[in-house]
Design a protein around this motif. Structure first.
Motif, PDB file in Angstrom:
ATOM      1  N   LEU A 194       0.832  -1.200   0.000  1.00  0.00           N
ATOM      2  CA  LEU A 194       0.000   0.000   0.000  1.00  0.00           C
ATOM      3  C   LEU A 194       0.869   1.253   0.000  1.00  0.00           C
ATOM      4  N   ARG A 195       0.542   2.174  -0.888  1.00  0.00           N
ATOM      5  CA  ARG A 195       1.226   3.466  -0.944  1.00  0.00           C
ATOM      6  C   ARG A 195       0.230   4.547  -0.522  1.00  0.00           C
ATOM      7  N   THR A 196       0.645   5.355   0.441  1.00  0.00           N
ATOM      8  CA  THR A 196      -0.219   6.438   0.902  1.00  0.00           C
ATOM      9  C   THR A 196       0.421   7.762   0.546  1.00  0.00           C
ATOM     10  N   GLY A 197      -0.413   8.749   0.271  1.00  0.00           N
ATOM     11  CA  GLY A 197       0.085  10.068  -0.098  1.00  0.00           C
ATOM     12  C   GLY A 197       0.217  10.977   1.091  1.00  0.00           C
ATOM     13  N   TRP A 198      -0.862  11.620   1.460  1.00  0.00           N
ATOM     14  CA  TRP A 198      -0.820  12.675   2.446  1.00  0.00           C
ATOM     15  C   TRP A 198      -0.848  12.174   3.879  1.00  0.00           C
ATOM     16  N   LYS A 199      -1.704  11.235   4.203  1.00  0.00           N
ATOM     17  CA  LYS A 199      -1.829  10.731   5.576  1.00  0.00           C
ATOM     18  C   LYS A 199      -1.198   9.353   5.695  1.00  0.00           C
ATOM     19  N   ASP A 200      -0.892   8.976   6.906  1.00  0.00           N
ATOM     20  CA  ASP A 200      -0.313   7.659   7.151  1.00  0.00           C
ATOM     21  C   ASP A 200      -1.385   6.637   7.471  1.00  0.00           C
ATOM     22  N   LEU A 201      -0.954   5.422   7.487  1.00  0.00           N
ATOM     23  CA  LEU A 201      -1.798   4.277   7.810  1.00  0.00           C
ATOM     24  C   LEU A 201      -1.902   4.145   9.326  1.00  0.00           C
ATOM     25  N   ARG A 202      -3.091   3.829   9.819  1.00  0.00           N
ATOM     26  CA  ARG A 202      -3.271   3.537  11.245  1.00  0.00           C
ATOM     27  C   ARG A 202      -3.552   2.046  11.378  1.00  0.00           C
ATOM     28  N   TYR A 203      -2.546   1.332  11.872  1.00  0.00           N
ATOM     29  CA  TYR A 203      -2.711  -0.110  12.077  1.00  0.00           C
ATOM     30  C   TYR A 203      -1.746  -0.582  13.144  1.00  0.00           C
ATOM     31  N   ASN A 204      -2.286  -1.196  14.148  1.00  0.00           N
ATOM     32  CA  ASN A 204      -1.470  -1.816  15.188  1.00  0.00           C
ATOM     33  C   ASN A 204      -1.665  -3.315  15.082  1.00  0.00           C
ATOM     34  N   ALA A 205      -0.644  -3.990  14.636  1.00  0.00           N
ATOM     35  CA  ALA A 205      -0.724  -5.442  14.476  1.00  0.00           C
ATOM     36  C   ALA A 205      -0.824  -6.107  15.839  1.00  0.00           C
ATOM     37  N   PRO A 206      -1.669  -7.138  15.958  1.00  0.00           N
ATOM     38  CA  PRO A 206      -1.746  -7.851  17.236  1.00  0.00           C
ATOM     39  C   PRO A 206      -0.455  -8.621  17.484  1.00  0.00           C
ATOM     40  N   ARG A 207      -0.217  -8.932  18.718  1.00  0.00           N
ATOM     41  CA  ARG A 207       1.022  -9.640  19.069  1.00  0.00           C
ATOM     42  C   ARG A 207       1.010 -11.086  18.624  1.00  0.00           C
ATOM     43  N   ARG A 208      -0.176 -11.643  18.468  1.00  0.00           N
ATOM     44  CA  ARG A 208      -0.252 -13.047  18.089  1.00  0.00           C
ATOM     45  C   ARG A 208      -1.380 -13.237  17.085  1.00  0.00           C
ATOM     46  N   SER A 209      -1.253 -14.286  16.304  1.00  0.00           N
ATOM     47  CA  SER A 209      -2.337 -14.699  15.422  1.00  0.00           C
ATOM     48  C   SER A 209      -2.309 -16.214  15.370  1.00  0.00           C
ATOM     49  N   GLY A 210      -3.458 -16.784  15.148  1.00  0.00           N
ATOM     50  CA  GLY A 210      -3.566 -18.241  15.157  1.00  0.00           C
ATOM     51  C   GLY A 210      -3.189 -18.853  13.819  1.00  0.00           C
ATOM     52  N   PRO A 211      -2.775 -20.117  13.846  1.00  0.00           N
ATOM     53  CA  PRO A 211      -2.462 -20.784  12.596  1.00  0.00           C
ATOM     54  C   PRO A 211      -3.737 -21.025  11.797  1.00  0.00           C
ATOM     55  N   GLY A 212      -3.627 -20.944  10.502  1.00  0.00           N
ATOM     56  CA  GLY A 212      -4.765 -21.217   9.644  1.00  0.00           C
ATOM     57  C   GLY A 212      -5.744 -20.061   9.517  1.00  0.00           C
ATOM     58  N   GLU A 213      -5.443 -18.938  10.124  1.00  0.00           N
ATOM     59  CA  GLU A 213      -6.319 -17.782   9.994  1.00  0.00           C
ATOM     60  C   GLU A 213      -6.077 -17.127   8.637  1.00  0.00           C
ATOM     61  N   PRO A 214      -7.046 -16.376   8.130  1.00  0.00           N
ATOM     62  CA  PRO A 214      -6.868 -15.781   6.805  1.00  0.00           C
ATOM     63  C   PRO A 214      -5.784 -14.718   6.797  1.00  0.00           C
ATOM     64  N   LYS A 215      -5.145 -14.598   5.655  1.00  0.00           N
ATOM     65  CA  LYS A 215      -4.158 -13.538   5.449  1.00  0.00           C
ATOM     66  C   LYS A 215      -4.819 -12.498   4.553  1.00  0.00           C
ATOM     67  N   ILE A 216      -4.835 -11.262   4.989  1.00  0.00           N
ATOM     68  CA  ILE A 216      -5.430 -10.164   4.246  1.00  0.00           C
ATOM     69  C   ILE A 216      -4.293  -9.298   3.736  1.00  0.00           C
ATOM     70  N   GLN A 217      -4.116  -9.256   2.422  1.00  0.00           N
ATOM     71  CA  GLN A 217      -3.061  -8.443   1.808  1.00  0.00           C
ATOM     72  C   GLN A 217      -3.707  -7.193   1.238  1.00  0.00           C
ATOM     73  N   ILE A 218      -3.269  -6.040   1.707  1.00  0.00           N
ATOM     74  CA  ILE A 218      -3.839  -4.782   1.260  1.00  0.00           C
ATOM     75  C   ILE A 218      -2.786  -4.044   0.450  1.00  0.00           C
ATOM     76  N   SER A 219      -3.165  -3.684  -0.774  1.00  0.00           N
ATOM     77  CA  SER A 219      -2.234  -3.002  -1.672  1.00  0.00           C
ATOM     78  C   SER A 219      -2.973  -1.852  -2.349  1.00  0.00           C
ATOM     79  N   GLY A 220      -2.272  -1.137  -3.210  1.00  0.00           N
ATOM     80  CA  GLY A 220      -2.872  -0.053  -3.977  1.00  0.00           C
ATOM     81  C   GLY A 220      -2.334   1.299  -3.563  1.00  0.00           C
ATOM     82  N   THR A 221      -3.140   2.331  -3.862  1.00  0.00           N
ATOM     83  CA  THR A 221      -2.720   3.695  -3.549  1.00  0.00           C
ATOM     84  C   THR A 221      -3.864   4.476  -2.911  1.00  0.00           C
ATOM     85  N   MET A 222      -3.476   5.329  -1.998  1.00  0.00           N
ATOM     86  CA  MET A 222      -4.404   6.267  -1.369  1.00  0.00           C
ATOM     87  C   MET A 222      -3.787   7.647  -1.491  1.00  0.00           C
TER      88      MET A 222
END
Length: 180
Positions: free
Chosen positions: A140-168
């Motif tokens: 993901l490429r952002t222009g004026w503002k930044d991304l707000r995301y705090n990754a959790p410390r853990r995730s379970g096996p077999g959970e979905p992977k969400i890939q976010i790309s593009g431009t803002m």
């Protein structure tokens, strides 16, 4: 068989190489090729000097299935998806200006990897992902503002992977994990 666009010039461009790398990544994520085969083909693509070398690296991959990509678009206003809805393997969200809100917390996710491509001009976007989902925002490429995301410390096996790309352009993306 997967190939590069037929109207492409015979000489290879960086866009051709990027397209080939992306297709290999998709094939690997979909389980169509093994890790070793992915490494071998990726090396071939990255060291290719002619288009024919790219074509041969993609030769035995099946075509992308039409219909596995859905596009949600609006020139302005709101784009919303929430509640129970079926998330496609590839989701493209396009908006010139306005607000985007995607809630995947109760959505039906049938694929181990979901690609969300954002093409947003101005406005805010908020994506709520399942509690234990793994989120990748490297594309993901952002222009004026930044991304707000705090990754959790853990995730379970077999959970979905969400890939976010593009431009803002001028807006902020907020990603949060569902509490339940």
């Amino acid at each position: 068989m997967t190939s590069l666009p037929e109207d492409s010039p015979p000489q290879m461009s960086e866009d051709d190489r990027d397209t080939a790398v992306q297709r290999l990544q998709e094939a690997y994520a979909e389980g169509l090729i093994s890790h070793e085969e992915f490494d071998e083909r990726l090396h071939q693509v990255l060291t290719a000097e002619a288009r024919s070398e790219l074509v041969s690296a993609l030769a035995s991959l099946p075509e992308k299935h039409p219909g596995t990509t859905s596009t949600i678009g609006a020139a302005g206003g709101r784009i919303q998806r929430h509640g129970v809805w079926r998330v496609p393997r590839f989701l493209k969200v396009e908006s010139a200006f306005g607000r985007v809100r995607l809630d995947l917390s109760r959505a039906i996710i049938e694929h181990p990897v979901i690609d969300i491509e954002l093409q947003l001009g101005t406005g805010r976007a908020e994506i709520t992902v399942p509690r234990d989902a793994v989120v990748d925002v490297e594309g993901l490429r952002t222009g004026w503002k930044d991304l707000r995301y705090n990754a959790p410390r853990r995730s379970g096996p077999g959970e979905p992977k969400i890939q976010i790309s593009g431009t803002m352009g001028f807006g902020r993306l907020k990603i949060r994990h569902a509490r339940r």
